[in-house]
Design a protein around this motif. Structure first.
Motif, PDB file in Angstrom:
ATOM      1  N   GLN A  46       0.741 -22.397  76.242  1.00 53.39           N
ATOM      2  CA  GLN A  46       1.800 -21.526  75.748  1.00 53.39           C
ATOM      3  C   GLN A  46       1.357 -20.068  75.752  1.00 53.39           C
ATOM      4  O   GLN A  46       2.098 -19.169  76.162  1.00 53.39           O
ATOM      5  CB  GLN A  46       2.196 -21.962  74.334  1.00 53.39           C
ATOM      6  N   PHE A  47       0.121 -19.824  75.316  1.00 50.93           N
ATOM      7  CA  PHE A  47      -0.379 -18.454  75.291  1.00 50.93           C
ATOM      8  C   PHE A  47      -0.528 -17.904  76.704  1.00 50.93           C
ATOM      9  O   PHE A  47      -0.219 -16.731  76.961  1.00 50.93           O
ATOM     10  CB  PHE A  47      -1.729 -18.384  74.565  1.00 50.93           C
ATOM     11  N   SER A  48      -1.008 -18.720  77.632  1.00 51.34           N
ATOM     12  CA  SER A  48      -1.159 -18.277  79.019  1.00 51.34           C
ATOM     13  C   SER A  48       0.178 -17.838  79.598  1.00 51.34           C
ATOM     14  O   SER A  48       0.264 -16.803  80.278  1.00 51.34           O
ATOM     15  CB  SER A  48      -1.751 -19.409  79.868  1.00 51.34           C
ATOM     16  N   LYS A  49       1.216 -18.618  79.332  1.00 53.13           N
ATOM     17  CA  LYS A  49       2.548 -18.257  79.821  1.00 53.13           C
ATOM     18  C   LYS A  49       3.029 -16.946  79.200  1.00 53.13           C
ATOM     19  O   LYS A  49       3.596 -16.091  79.884  1.00 53.13           O
ATOM     20  CB  LYS A  49       3.544 -19.383  79.523  1.00 53.13           C
ATOM     21  N   ASN A  97      -8.338  -8.640  78.908  1.00 49.49           N
ATOM     22  CA  ASN A  97      -9.029  -8.602  77.624  1.00 49.49           C
ATOM     23  C   ASN A  97      -8.325  -9.478  76.591  1.00 49.49           C
ATOM     24  O   ASN A  97      -8.968 -10.163  75.788  1.00 49.49           O
ATOM     25  CB  ASN A  97      -9.124  -7.160  77.122  1.00 49.49           C
ATOM     26  N   ASP A  98      -6.996  -9.455  76.592  1.00 49.48           N
ATOM     27  CA  ASP A  98      -6.243 -10.318  75.667  1.00 49.48           C
ATOM     28  C   ASP A  98      -6.506 -11.792  75.962  1.00 49.48           C
ATOM     29  O   ASP A  98      -6.665 -12.600  75.050  1.00 49.48           O
ATOM     30  CB  ASP A  98      -4.744 -10.031  75.770  1.00 49.48           C
ATOM     31  N   ARG A  99      -6.547 -12.132  77.248  1.00 49.70           N
ATOM     32  CA  ARG A  99      -6.821 -13.515  77.630  1.00 49.70           C
ATOM     33  C   ARG A  99      -8.249 -13.927  77.224  1.00 49.70           C
ATOM     34  O   ARG A  99      -8.480 -14.997  76.665  1.00 49.70           O
ATOM     35  CB  ARG A  99      -6.672 -13.677  79.148  1.00 49.70           C
ATOM     36  N   LEU A 100      -9.179 -13.050  77.499  1.00 53.43           N
ATOM     37  CA  LEU A 100     -10.586 -13.368  77.257  1.00 53.43           C
ATOM     38  C   LEU A 100     -10.894 -13.521  75.770  1.00 53.43           C
ATOM     39  O   LEU A 100     -11.668 -14.396  75.372  1.00 53.43           O
ATOM     40  CB  LEU A 100     -11.469 -12.279  77.868  1.00 53.43           C
ATOM     41  N   THR A 101     -10.318 -12.668  74.946  1.00 49.37           N
ATOM     42  CA  THR A 101     -10.655 -12.663  73.517  1.00 49.37           C
ATOM     43  C   THR A 101      -9.761 -13.575  72.684  1.00 49.37           C
ATOM     44  O   THR A 101      -9.992 -13.724  71.484  1.00 49.37           O
ATOM     45  CB  THR A 101     -10.557 -11.233  72.954  1.00 49.37           C
ATOM     46  N   PHE A 102      -8.750 -14.196  73.301  1.00 44.59           N
ATOM     47  CA  PHE A 102      -7.822 -15.050  72.568  1.00 44.59           C
ATOM     48  C   PHE A 102      -8.523 -16.159  71.782  1.00 44.59           C
ATOM     49  O   PHE A 102      -8.263 -16.330  70.585  1.00 44.59           O
ATOM     50  CB  PHE A 102      -6.782 -15.641  73.535  1.00 44.59           C
ATOM     51  N   PRO A 103      -9.442 -16.947  72.372  1.00 45.18           N
ATOM     52  CA  PRO A 103     -10.067 -18.034  71.598  1.00 45.18           C
ATOM     53  C   PRO A 103     -10.812 -17.533  70.362  1.00 45.18           C
ATOM     54  O   PRO A 103     -10.707 -18.125  69.284  1.00 45.18           O
ATOM     55  CB  PRO A 103     -11.024 -18.673  72.609  1.00 45.18           C
ATOM     56  N   ASP A 136     -14.128  -1.972  76.674  1.00 46.67           N
ATOM     57  CA  ASP A 136     -14.216  -3.129  75.785  1.00 46.67           C
ATOM     58  C   ASP A 136     -14.247  -4.431  76.573  1.00 46.67           C
ATOM     59  O   ASP A 136     -14.998  -5.346  76.232  1.00 46.67           O
ATOM     60  CB  ASP A 136     -13.029  -3.143  74.817  1.00 46.67           C
ATOM     61  N   PHE A 137     -13.410  -4.508  77.613  1.00 47.36           N
ATOM     62  CA  PHE A 137     -13.381  -5.734  78.408  1.00 47.36           C
ATOM     63  C   PHE A 137     -14.741  -6.010  79.035  1.00 47.36           C
ATOM     64  O   PHE A 137     -15.219  -7.146  79.025  1.00 47.36           O
ATOM     65  CB  PHE A 137     -12.323  -5.666  79.507  1.00 47.36           C
ATOM     66  N   ALA A 138     -15.367  -4.989  79.602  1.00 41.44           N
ATOM     67  CA  ALA A 138     -16.657  -5.178  80.270  1.00 41.44           C
ATOM     68  C   ALA A 138     -17.678  -5.777  79.310  1.00 41.44           C
ATOM     69  O   ALA A 138     -18.429  -6.696  79.662  1.00 41.44           O
ATOM     70  CB  ALA A 138     -17.159  -3.855  80.835  1.00 41.44           C
ATOM     71  N   MET A 139     -17.708  -5.265  78.078  1.00 42.33           N
ATOM     72  CA  MET A 139     -18.655  -5.786  77.087  1.00 42.33           C
ATOM     73  C   MET A 139     -18.280  -7.214  76.701  1.00 42.33           C
ATOM     74  O   MET A 139     -19.150  -8.094  76.611  1.00 42.33           O
ATOM     75  CB  MET A 139     -18.654  -4.884  75.863  1.00 42.33           C
ATOM     76  N   ASN A 140     -16.993  -7.459  76.471  1.00 40.80           N
ATOM     77  CA  ASN A 140     -16.550  -8.809  76.107  1.00 40.80           C
ATOM     78  C   ASN A 140     -16.826  -9.807  77.230  1.00 40.80           C
ATOM     79  O   ASN A 140     -17.181 -10.964  76.980  1.00 40.80           O
ATOM     80  CB  ASN A 140     -15.052  -8.804  75.788  1.00 40.80           C
ATOM     81  N   TYR A 141     -16.667  -9.365  78.474  1.00 43.11           N
ATOM     82  CA  TYR A 141     -16.902 -10.230  79.625  1.00 43.11           C
ATOM     83  C   TYR A 141     -18.375 -10.639  79.708  1.00 43.11           C
ATOM     84  O   TYR A 141     -18.710 -11.815  79.911  1.00 43.11           O
ATOM     85  CB  TYR A 141     -16.473  -9.510  80.897  1.00 43.11           C
ATOM     86  N   TYR A 198      -8.722 -22.154  82.531  1.00 40.87           N
ATOM     87  CA  TYR A 198      -8.208 -21.018  81.753  1.00 40.87           C
ATOM     88  C   TYR A 198      -8.884 -19.716  82.171  1.00 40.87           C
ATOM     89  O   TYR A 198      -8.256 -18.654  82.187  1.00 40.87           O
ATOM     90  CB  TYR A 198      -8.420 -21.263  80.261  1.00 40.87           C
ATOM     91  N   TYR A 199     -10.169 -19.799  82.522  1.00 40.50           N
ATOM     92  CA  TYR A 199     -10.933 -18.589  82.825  1.00 40.50           C
ATOM     93  C   TYR A 199     -10.905 -18.213  84.304  1.00 40.50           C
ATOM     94  O   TYR A 199     -11.615 -17.293  84.721  1.00 40.50           O
ATOM     95  CB  TYR A 199     -12.378 -18.767  82.353  1.00 40.50           C
ATOM     96  N   ASN A 200     -10.073 -18.870  85.077  1.00 42.99           N
ATOM     97  CA  ASN A 200      -9.970 -18.526  86.498  1.00 42.99           C
ATOM     98  C   ASN A 200      -9.472 -17.101  86.712  1.00 42.99           C
ATOM     99  O   ASN A 200      -9.721 -16.500  87.766  1.00 42.99           O
ATOM    100  CB  ASN A 200      -9.043 -19.499  87.218  1.00 42.99           C
ATOM    101  N   PHE A 201      -8.772 -16.562  85.725  1.00 42.83           N
ATOM    102  CA  PHE A 201      -8.247 -15.195  85.867  1.00 42.83           C
ATOM    103  C   PHE A 201      -9.366 -14.179  86.067  1.00 42.83           C
ATOM    104  O   PHE A 201      -9.154 -13.110  86.673  1.00 42.83           O
ATOM    105  CB  PHE A 201      -7.401 -14.819  84.645  1.00 42.83           C
ATOM    106  N   LEU A 202     -10.561 -14.489  85.610  1.00 40.16           N
ATOM    107  CA  LEU A 202     -11.680 -13.558  85.750  1.00 40.16           C
ATOM    108  C   LEU A 202     -12.037 -13.315  87.216  1.00 40.16           C
ATOM    109  O   LEU A 202     -12.557 -12.255  87.566  1.00 40.16           O
ATOM    110  CB  LEU A 202     -12.899 -14.093  85.000  1.00 40.16           C
ATOM    111  N   LYS A 203     -11.744 -14.291  88.060  1.00 35.60           N
ATOM    112  CA  LYS A 203     -12.062 -14.166  89.483  1.00 35.60           C
ATOM    113  C   LYS A 203     -11.100 -13.219  90.205  1.00 35.60           C
ATOM    114  O   LYS A 203     -11.372 -12.802  91.328  1.00 35.60           O
ATOM    115  CB  LYS A 203     -12.017 -15.538  90.149  1.00 35.60           C
TER     116      LYS A 203
END
Length: 475
Positions: free
Chosen positions: A145-148, A188-194, A235-240, A213-218
């Motif tokens: 649901q969140f991905s959509k 960043n929203d996708r990555l930090t959601f969990p 922020d994304f770079a550090m979170n990644y 779920y993490y395929n978006f990183l590619k």
């Protein structure tokens, strides 16, 4: 945009441009101060900014001129309220606004108008619209649901940008920036959601995401120069990198955690993106990492870095923080225990020391007290000293509370003058806690408070850590 002074992170954008003047003119109604202030961040890691002031005349009018050799994000304020502007070399922008609500009243005209109108309209549609916010409601969604939801938001933002471009001439630099901002906000929203969901949704266990779920990183171009200007990219770079570290079972409590992030960055980033990420990692490590690993990273970074501003910034941070870096000797001081004995901090070498500074009239100190007693009971029989330093002006009040409540641990009153102790440990407020290794060096300058979840585990995992780190540094 929230009210208040906003410091926008600016990391530079690699579009070729010759230095040109930027002129801002305008009129302020309901002015709160006698000038407007334009602030451009000096570096990507702290709040220092390059400030330019322009006085208001009796009609509330102003004129401000500066030189730019690249596009920047800048904050324009009068008093408490402000707005973020996108400025490019050669812009000649006229602004009119009411100082009591800049965001809602601002009007743009001139060169640079289209880009800044887009920023305002995009903000209104997506940042101020609750339907597009992760918090508070959408954080309760499950993975599918969140991905959509987050993918649909990205599609709407891209369509909004495309539609705007078809009607208004936006510079190539701005189009690339706007697209990067969409991409990395989404990522960043996708990555930090969990992680965010785990913090907010207390009633449930952490969601275990599917590998897909993490395929978006590619799909991301992590070295896209247009992204470096996006506030969210940093922020994304550090979170990644932290995400990659988690996959490899590195923990934030590991003494070499930041060093591992530094090494991971080499595998995923290059050029300016690598410089940016590694500079920030070192900057954070200066405050919370091990001094030995910071030294190693600095030497490595200085061999490959091409940004002199980054080098100056992190070397300054290193010098400012090395005194309290993990692995640095904890400053010794003299104290008198509640039993009248005179001892020094050095007397406790060979044992782990959980050092606290507190006062009898401090609410947080009193709240932590029963948890501190429980912590001492759990660690009874282990090689640890709970050393509590009373910082009261009234020694009698301190002695009375320690005696009547029969507080556990070693309780002492600073024989070293209170003000000197504050300087020695750079104490801003009480309570303050430090975890000191068996060899007398800092393990953690901000350990979990006794009342915090996980404080027992943190201490239990700290025995012998300094020796393990020393071994690792020799490799």
């Amino acid at each position: 945009m929230r009210k208040g002074l906003l410091f926008t992170i600016f990391t530079g954008i690699c579009f070729s441009a010759t230095a040109q003047n930027v002129t801002l003119t305008g009129k302020v109604s309901n002015a709160e101060t006698d000038s407007v202030l334009l602030q451009i961040p000096d570096n990507p890691f702290d709040a220092r900014t390059h400030k330019t002031y322009a006085a208001l005349n009796e009609k509330g009018e102003f004129k401000l001129t500066l030189q730019l050799d690249k596009p920047v994000l800048a904050d324009l304020t009068n008093g408490e309220d402000g707005i973020t502007l996108f400025l490019q070399p050669g812009d000649n922008l006229d602004l009119k606004f009411s100082a009591d609500d800049v965001v809602k009243t601002i009007k743009f005209k001139g060169k640079g108008e289209a880009e800044n109108v887009y920023l305002r309209e995009q903000e209104k549609k997506f940042e101020e619209n609750e339907d597009y916010q992760v918090l508070p409601d959408n954080i309760y969604m499950r993975e599918e649901q969140f991905s959509k939801f987050i993918d649909a938001k990205k599609e709407d933002q891209e369509y909004f940008l495309e539609k705007y471009i078809s009607k208004s001439p936006l510079s190539e630099a701005f189009q690339k920036y706007a697209k990067a901002q969409i991409d990395f906000t989404w990522a960043n929203d996708r990555l930090t959601f969990p992680d965010l969901r785990e913090k907010i949704v207390f009633a449930e266990k952490r969601l275990v995401m599917t590998p897909a779920y993490y395929n978006f990183l590619k799909t991301l171009d992590l070295n896209n120069p247009a992204a470096f200007m996006s506030p969210v990219y940093n922020d994304f770079a550090m979170n990644y990198l932290q995400h990659l570290a988690t996959e490899k079972n590195f923990k934030k409590t590991d003494q070499d955690y930041f060093y591992q992030l530094f090494e991971l960055a080499k595998n995923k980033l290059s050029g300016n993106a690598l410089n940016l990420a590694q500079a920030r990692i070192i900057f954070e490590s200066c405050k919370t990492g091990h001094i030995g690993f910071t030294d190693r990273m600095l030497r490595d970074f200085n061999k490959t870095n091409t940004n002199p501003k980054f080098a100056a910034l992190i070397n300054e941070a290193y010098e400012a923080n090395k005194k309290f870096a993990i692995g640095s000797p904890a400053p010794d001081f003299v104290m008198t225990t509640v039993n009248g004995d005179t001892v020094r901090l050095e007397d406790f070498k060979g044992k782990l020391v959980y050092l606290s500074f507190w006062e009898t009239n401090c609410g947080l100190c009193l709240m932590d007290m029963p948890y501190a007693q429980d912590l001492a009971k759990k660690m009874e029989g282990r090689e640890i000293v709970f050393l509590n330093i009373g910082m009261d002006k009234d020694e009698k009040a301190w002695r009375s509370m320690v005696t009547k409540k029969q507080l556990l641990g070693v309780h002492a009153f600073g024989k070293t003058a209170s003000q000197d102790l504050k300087k020695l440990y750079e104490l801003k407020e009480n309570p303050a806690y430090f975890l000191i290794a068996e060899d007398g060096t800092f393990l953690n300058t901000k350990p979990k408070r006794p009342s915090s979840h996980g404080s027992t585990d943190e201490i239990a995992q700290s025995f012998g850590k300094a020796a393990n780190t020393a071994t690792a540094l020799k490799k």
